[in-house]
Design an enzyme around this catalytic site. Sequence first.
Site, PDB file in Angstrom:
ATOM      1  N   LYS A   1      26.055  44.871  65.421  1.00 13.76           N
ATOM      2  CA  LYS A   1      26.058  43.971  66.595  1.00 13.76           C
ATOM      3  C   LYS A   1      25.663  42.545  66.196  1.00 13.76           C
ATOM      4  O   LYS A   1      26.313  41.567  66.574  1.00 13.76           O
ATOM      5  CB  LYS A   1      25.092  44.509  67.657  1.00 13.76           C
ATOM      6  CG  LYS A   1      24.837  43.572  68.805  1.00 13.76           C
ATOM      7  CD  LYS A   1      26.070  43.347  69.640  1.00 13.76           C
ATOM      8  CE  LYS A   1      25.929  42.135  70.508  1.00 13.76           C
ATOM      9  NZ  LYS A   1      26.989  41.993  71.491  1.00 13.76           N
TER      10      LYS A   1
ATOM     11  N   CYS B   1      24.350  34.836  73.898  1.00 14.46           N
ATOM     12  CA  CYS B   1      24.532  35.794  72.798  1.00 14.46           C
ATOM     13  C   CYS B   1      24.687  35.116  71.459  1.00 14.46           C
ATOM     14  O   CYS B   1      23.860  35.253  70.575  1.00 14.46           O
ATOM     15  CB  CYS B   1      25.763  36.644  73.090  1.00 14.46           C
ATOM     16  SG  CYS B   1      25.743  37.283  74.763  1.00 14.46           S
TER      17      CYS B   1
END
Length: 401
Positions: A206, A260
């Site tokens: 991720k 993010c």
Amino acid sequence: MDNKFKNICVMGLGYIGLPTASLLATKGYKVHGVDVTPSVVETINEGKIHIVEPGLDILVKSAVGSGNLKAGLQPEAADVFIIAVPTPFIGDHEPDLTYVKQAAEAISPYLKPGNLVILESTSPVGTTNLLADILAEKGHTPGEDIFIAYCPERVLPGQIIVELVQNDRIVGGINKDSTKTTAEFYNTFVSGKVLETTAKTAEMVKLTENSYRDVNIAFANELSLITDANDINVWDVIRLANRHPRVNILKPGPGVGGHCIAVDPWFIVSQNPELAKIIRTAREVNDSKPEWVMNKVRTYASKFKNPVIGCLGLAFKADVDDLRESPALNIVKQIQQEKLGELVICEPNLKSHDEFELFSLQDTLQKADVILLLVDHKEFSGLTAVMLKEKLVIDTRGIIL
Ligand code: SAJ
């Protein structure tokens, strides 16, 4: 529903938790969503939403209307617990795991043998094992009586509902049984592939995805500075270089925003300060781009006695109304703070803004001396240099033809 998971408890009803909870509810699961903010809980129980995402309003309405989704301030017993809480950074870009720890403490009293605990929040490597340690301290036996896995969210804001179903998922458990049980659960509602690995690898995957994108955007941003200094059009360079079969340069912009890409690479940097050189530099390059844009604005505005600065776009990226960590918004605020001129702002995705008056595109173009294009919203795509020939133009997204 013919599977062993029936009741789901989702911790955190934000950009990931709410769409996930609603999707599961519309697939027939009984979902209890938990959020610490009472107004969020109330809004959702009325079948309404507190965040904006295409298609989410209809999904939440139907999930709540079916009786399968309800929200509360406290967890309830369930078969599966999904943790989708924020993992911001604090201080010198150190990850802040307070919300993950609080969620673990909160669900602990409700956990029963056979339960599955899934962490979806973007997290530094080791967080899933930390979660297991917290639950072990509370008397559970992770990997034996409860299963724990990491399954990072990977959805793109603006396309969350579609990507929740279609994207491949990475599942990494603290042991094989945890991985298998979690993969089994995702296979009940995901059409993409569910790929199995370890918790640590899944955590790194991720962080790698978002760091990869950040580094590539930094390359484009650095190129935009170099070409500008050499009086070369960066968009021509990228367009032509991308005609090479093995070159695919991303787009420069006014900086990297959102919750993010501008955050997650720091998790790698903070755990590997000596090794993560390119990743750190990419963050610094992208974070310095707004100041470069500001210098252009200062120069252009100084050419007028009473400059009117028309700003096109406030959102953090194209075709969304999300202002979180938006470089466009920060630049506009900076222009206001430095009193560089009268601001005329157009943000077609917002009806109004608390701080700034919003204008139509036509009015903005008509009033402005300097046009600052900050977001490549589709509404701005028809603009041409000929239409703006009376203006000084700073096009940070390269969409003015
Ligand atoms: N940007 C550029 N140039 C580009 C592409 C993006 O300047 O060529 C800017 C955007 O304008 C924006 C920022 O980067 O300010 C981030 O936008 P984005 O569309 O690249 O990504 P996010 O933050 O909306 O979503 C990302 C996605 N990650 C990847 O594509 C690897 C998404 O799949 C993740 O789930 C999400 O982060 C997340 O939640 O981690």
